[in-house]
Each structure stands twice: as C-alpha cells, then as structure tokens.
Scaffold this motif. Sequence first.
Motif, PDB file in Angstrom:
ATOM      1  N   UNK A   1     -44.957 -42.744 -28.360  1.00 26.68           N
ATOM      2  CA  UNK A   1     -43.994 -44.069 -28.552  1.00 26.68           C
ATOM      3  C   UNK A   1     -44.477 -44.418 -30.256  1.00 26.68           C
ATOM      4  N   UNK A   2     -45.521 -44.000 -30.741  1.00 26.57           N
ATOM      5  CA  UNK A   2     -45.858 -44.420 -32.019  1.00 26.57           C
ATOM      6  C   UNK A   2     -45.406 -43.407 -32.930  1.00 26.57           C
ATOM      7  N   UNK A   3     -45.391 -42.195 -32.553  1.00 20.57           N
ATOM      8  CA  UNK A   3     -44.809 -41.213 -33.481  1.00 20.57           C
ATOM      9  C   UNK A   3     -43.124 -41.231 -33.510  1.00 20.57           C
ATOM     10  N   UNK A   4     -42.645 -41.684 -32.655  1.00 18.48           N
ATOM     11  CA  UNK A   4     -41.032 -41.889 -32.654  1.00 18.48           C
ATOM     12  C   UNK A   4     -40.468 -42.760 -33.544  1.00 18.48           C
ATOM     13  N   UNK A   5     -41.156 -44.000 -33.800  1.00 25.47           N
ATOM     14  CA  UNK A   5     -40.532 -45.058 -34.688  1.00 25.47           C
ATOM     15  C   UNK A   5     -41.191 -44.631 -36.161  1.00 25.47           C
ATOM     16  N   UNK A   6     -42.313 -44.250 -36.230  1.00 21.95           N
ATOM     17  CA  UNK A   6     -42.823 -43.571 -37.489  1.00 21.95           C
ATOM     18  C   UNK A   6     -41.763 -42.561 -38.117  1.00 21.95           C
ATOM     19  N   UNK A   7     -41.635 -41.538 -37.024  1.00 18.97           N
ATOM     20  CA  UNK A   7     -40.666 -40.417 -37.710  1.00 18.97           C
ATOM     21  C   UNK A   7     -39.455 -41.129 -38.183  1.00 18.97           C
ATOM     22  N   UNK A   8     -38.815 -41.810 -37.377  1.00 24.40           N
ATOM     23  CA  UNK A   8     -37.580 -42.381 -37.715  1.00 24.40           C
ATOM     24  C   UNK A   8     -37.862 -43.351 -39.191  1.00 24.40           C
ATOM     25  N   UNK A   9     -38.938 -44.257 -39.169  1.00 24.03           N
ATOM     26  CA  UNK A   9     -39.084 -44.965 -40.515  1.00 24.03           C
ATOM     27  C   UNK A   9     -39.197 -43.883 -41.516  1.00 24.03           C
ATOM     28  N   UNK A  10     -39.906 -43.006 -41.434  1.00 22.25           N
ATOM     29  CA  UNK A  10     -40.147 -41.726 -42.519  1.00 22.25           C
ATOM     30  C   UNK A  10     -39.003 -41.377 -42.912  1.00 22.25           C
ATOM     31  N   UNK A  11     -37.874 -40.923 -42.014  1.00 24.09           N
ATOM     32  CA  UNK A  11     -36.722 -40.221 -42.360  1.00 24.09           C
ATOM     33  C   UNK A  11     -35.982 -41.265 -43.180  1.00 24.09           C
ATOM     34  N   UNK A  12     -35.874 -42.559 -42.804  1.00 26.59           N
ATOM     35  CA  UNK A  12     -35.097 -43.467 -43.426  1.00 26.59           C
ATOM     36  C   UNK A  12     -35.451 -43.760 -44.789  1.00 26.59           C
ATOM     37  N   UNK A  13     -36.827 -43.585 -44.957  1.00 22.47           N
ATOM     38  CA  UNK A  13     -37.685 -43.967 -46.228  1.00 22.47           C
ATOM     39  C   UNK A  13     -37.171 -42.692 -47.038  1.00 22.47           C
ATOM     40  N   UNK A  14     -37.208 -41.464 -46.494  1.00 19.53           N
ATOM     41  CA  UNK A  14     -36.762 -40.204 -47.430  1.00 19.53           C
ATOM     42  C   UNK A  14     -35.308 -40.200 -47.757  1.00 19.53           C
ATOM     43  N   UNK A  15     -34.565 -40.735 -46.789  1.00 18.48           N
ATOM     44  CA  UNK A  15     -32.989 -40.846 -47.120  1.00 18.48           C
ATOM     45  C   UNK A  15     -32.670 -42.128 -48.346  1.00 18.48           C
ATOM     46  N   UNK A  16     -33.659 -42.819 -48.398  1.00 21.72           N
ATOM     47  CA  UNK A  16     -33.529 -44.032 -49.357  1.00 21.72           C
ATOM     48  C   UNK A  16     -33.946 -43.121 -50.694  1.00 21.72           C
TER      49      UNK A  16
ATOM     50  N   UNK B   1     -37.303 -52.766 -37.281  1.00 15.83           N
ATOM     51  CA  UNK B   1     -37.137 -52.785 -35.903  1.00 15.83           C
ATOM     52  C   UNK B   1     -38.229 -51.682 -35.566  1.00 15.83           C
ATOM     53  N   UNK B   2     -38.382 -50.477 -35.904  1.00 12.65           N
ATOM     54  CA  UNK B   2     -39.136 -49.457 -35.502  1.00 12.65           C
ATOM     55  C   UNK B   2     -40.481 -50.052 -36.130  1.00 12.65           C
ATOM     56  N   UNK B   3     -40.549 -50.444 -37.137  1.00 13.63           N
ATOM     57  CA  UNK B   3     -42.054 -51.094 -37.449  1.00 13.63           C
ATOM     58  C   UNK B   3     -42.635 -51.991 -36.437  1.00 13.63           C
TER      59      UNK B   3
ATOM     60  N   UNK C   1     -45.773 -51.821 -34.417  1.00 17.00           N
ATOM     61  CA  UNK C   1     -46.938 -52.809 -34.189  1.00 17.00           C
ATOM     62  C   UNK C   1     -47.202 -53.421 -32.862  1.00 17.00           C
ATOM     63  N   UNK C   2     -46.267 -53.708 -32.137  1.00 16.93           N
ATOM     64  CA  UNK C   2     -46.447 -54.173 -30.799  1.00 16.93           C
ATOM     65  C   UNK C   2     -47.374 -53.187 -29.996  1.00 16.93           C
ATOM     66  N   UNK C   3     -46.917 -51.633 -30.279  1.00 19.09           N
ATOM     67  CA  UNK C   3     -47.766 -50.836 -29.457  1.00 19.09           C
ATOM     68  C   UNK C   3     -49.215 -50.869 -29.557  1.00 19.09           C
ATOM     69  N   UNK C   4     -49.441 -51.142 -31.175  1.00 25.51           N
ATOM     70  CA  UNK C   4     -50.857 -51.017 -31.656  1.00 25.51           C
ATOM     71  C   UNK C   4     -51.578 -52.381 -31.145  1.00 25.51           C
ATOM     72  N   UNK C   5     -50.871 -53.573 -31.033  1.00 26.69           N
ATOM     73  CA  UNK C   5     -51.335 -54.801 -30.477  1.00 26.69           C
ATOM     74  C   UNK C   5     -51.895 -54.709 -28.835  1.00 26.69           C
TER      75      UNK C   5
END
Length: 479
Positions: A264-279, A299-301, A305-309
């Motif tokens: 669950x953590x890997x999925x949003x991190x991968x998504x955030x990473x992809x959007x950062x690369x796109x930017x 949203x993914x961040x 954060x909720x999963x880590x909490x």
Amino acid sequence: MSLLQWSKRWLITVLILLIYLLGCSLTLSVDRLGHHTEESNLSIHLVRLIINPVMLALEQNHHQLTSPEVQENVRSLAEEQGIQLSYVGLDGTILFSSDPSSQGEHIHLASALHYDLNHAGHANYGEDVVDMAFPVLHASDGIQIGNAIFTIPKAMVTVQPSSTLPYLVAGISIIIALILGILLLTMHRKIHKRLLSPVHILQHHAESILKGQYDKPIHYKHTDEVGELYAMFDLMRTEIKYLSEQRTKQEQAQKELITNISHDIKTPITTVKAYIEAILEGMCADKETLMEYMRIMQTHTDKTAQLVEDLLLHALQELGQISVEPREVYSGPTFEAMLGSFGHAVRLKGLTYETPESVPNVLIRMDTTRLEQVLANLISNALKHTHRGDTIRVHTELRADQFIVTITDTGQGIRAQDMPFVFERYFRGQSSPVSRHVQEGTGLGLSICKNIVEAHGGRISFSSKEGQGTSFQFSLPVC
C-alpha cells in the motif's frame, strides 16, 4: 523419594508391625494362661446386676428405713439376691443391716469400705465372700448420705475362664494379620495401577506437549481424583493448543500486515514519483495541469502518511504505549471543526455527508488529535463500505453524563459471521459479491479506535445489517 519407593518402604514397615502384633498376641495369650488368679476373674458387671434391685429400694426408701415394713422389704430383696446388706451412715453407724443384731454398731470406714472390686477381693482373700461398698446418694440433690456394704458370695460374681479363649484370641489375631497382609498387598497393587501408572502416562503426555504435539487427547476412564487431574490436564492441553494456534495466526497476520502495508505504501510512492518525474520532464504545459498533478500527489501522500500513522499506532498498541494526553475542552467547537474537515473527502466520493446542526457544548477531557484519528478511521471505514449516492450521517447527543457520537452509513453493512471480530487487530472481513473493495486497509483502524476511546474512559460499539448499512457509536464521559 519417589512414590513407588515410598509405597514399598511403607509396605515393608507395616508388614514388620504386623509380625510384632502377632508376637505380642501370642505372648499375651501365654501370659494369661500362666498368671491366672481367681481375683482377676471377679466381675464388677455381675456385682452391679446383683445389687441393683437392692440399691434402688434403699435409695428410694432411705428416709423410711426406721419403718419395720421397709426394713423387711429390703431384707427380702437382699435374701432373694443371695447377698447381705449393711447400710452405714457417714459417721460409721450401721443404720440398717440384714442382721438386725448389728444395727447401731460403729465400724471403721477407712478399713471397711472397699469401692474397688480388686481391693475388695484382696481384703477378703481366702474367704468365700467379698465385701463391696457403694455410695448411697440423695435422689434430689445427688449428695452422698451413706454407704451400702454388700456381702456377696464370690461364686456369684466370678467369671469362669475358658481354656480355649487364649487360643481363640491367638487364632483371631493370626486371621486378622493375614487379612491385613492381603489388604496391604491389594493396596500396593491398586496404588501402582490407579496412581503410579496414570502418572507415568501423564508424564509422557507432558513431554509430548513440550515438543509441541497438542493434538493427542488425554483420557482416563475412572472418575476419581486422578481422573479429575487428567481432565484438568486435558483442558490445559486444549488451552495451550488454542493459544499456539492464536499465536501462529497472529504471526501470520503480522506478516500479511507488513506485506500489505509495504504494497500500500509502494503504490502511492510510485505514483508520486511518476508525477514528479513528469513535472521535471516538463509535461505540465500549463498551471492547471500542474495543480492537478499536485492534487494527485497530495492525495497519495496523505494516504501514505495515514498508513505510516496506523503502523506507528499499531506498534505503540503492541507495547501498550499509545500516547493519550486528555485536556479539558468544549465539545461544541472542537467536534464541529473536526467533522467539517471530513466533508470534502466524503463529497468527493459522490456521497451525501450529513452533520449535526449543533453539537452539544459541554466540557470533556479528551486528546483532540487522537479523537480526530477515531473519527477519521470510522468515516474512512464507512467510505469503504458505501457507493456513490449513499449517505454518511454523523449525530451527537448528551445522555446520562455521556457525550455520544454516532456515525451511520447506508452502505453494504457487515456480514453476521464477521461481527464478533470487527475490533480485532488485522481483521479485514471477507469480500462480498456486491462489494469487492471491503478488504482495503490494514485491519488496524477499528482496533486502534477501540483502544483510544477506552483510554478516554469511554466505550465503542456498533450495529449493522448486511445490505442496509452500519452504525458505529462511541461515548465520552462529561466532566
């Protein structure tokens, strides 16, 4: 010392005592044959049987002994019994006698009175009679008023010994010794069969349990103390088996939790990473597209954060160290602010979000951050069980010095077989054909909610009906 050794030594000791008993019985029999005397055969019981009628008449009529009729009656009773009577006052004067000529005489009480039959026999040694004295008591107050001296023929109170009695005693002693010996051997066998053997069997079962073999039942066919021990031991085996299974399930659940959270953590991190690369690659042609990317990354961040909490709270819960720092706050503005913050997320999912028009404003000791986590978990849980067009409703009220918050949804509800486990850690329920997304999450949220609410001194509960929705309710004590 083992029980087996103890039983053997006990058996040997008792057998030695039985041999001594037999020897003593034989010695006593021989001694009785060699030292028999006539005086030793005098019977006080026969004396009492003979003198009882006379004593009764004397005690009932002692105040009328001057009457010739009474005297004649007492003399007749004494003659019928074959004995002679002298009634002596406490001063030694003979007040009445079977021989009228001796009435009025004085005797020396110390030498004439023999209350003990053996002493009387020795005093009259060599004579055919024995003089036995009995105290005469007043019928009303029990005070001694005189002494009755009976002269009784020895032949009437002598028990004739039987020459076969010592042999009979010896024979009975031998039989008793044999019976006791048989009983002891039987007891030894029973102890070995009903106590030592079951203990050895129980020892093998204990060794099996130590090796982790919990499936073999422990049975004992007798309903005695050992049977009760076996029953308790089997209950202990069952409990250990259950705890072992629970520990295995918990370890498996923890492994699955780590796997799920990692995914669950890997999925949003991968998504955030992809959007950062796109930017970074300049794929955002305008500000509107950039802001859309930023919202997605936010949203993914937030999800990460909720999963880590949740994972942190789970670790603190395992250690019993969830930090709850309650402070006195007013419920009205506090809960209105918290409930308002969830509205955007609920409406974004296409659901109707209903909050109370006014929240009861009372003083409550609570940790605002932790209770916001409770509300977030309960509303997030409702979102997982609802579809577009459903409603999530929040209601607050005061009831018996309790501030009560109820969160109701019109979603798919909880299956009946899942209800007992809702507040257990790692439990995520089973997917239904209508709602395949029910298993989303870590299975920690409701357990954490229960822990936080109870740390505030409150209670949390729920009601649900499959296909019609669910209602969670928790209460907080009012100051």
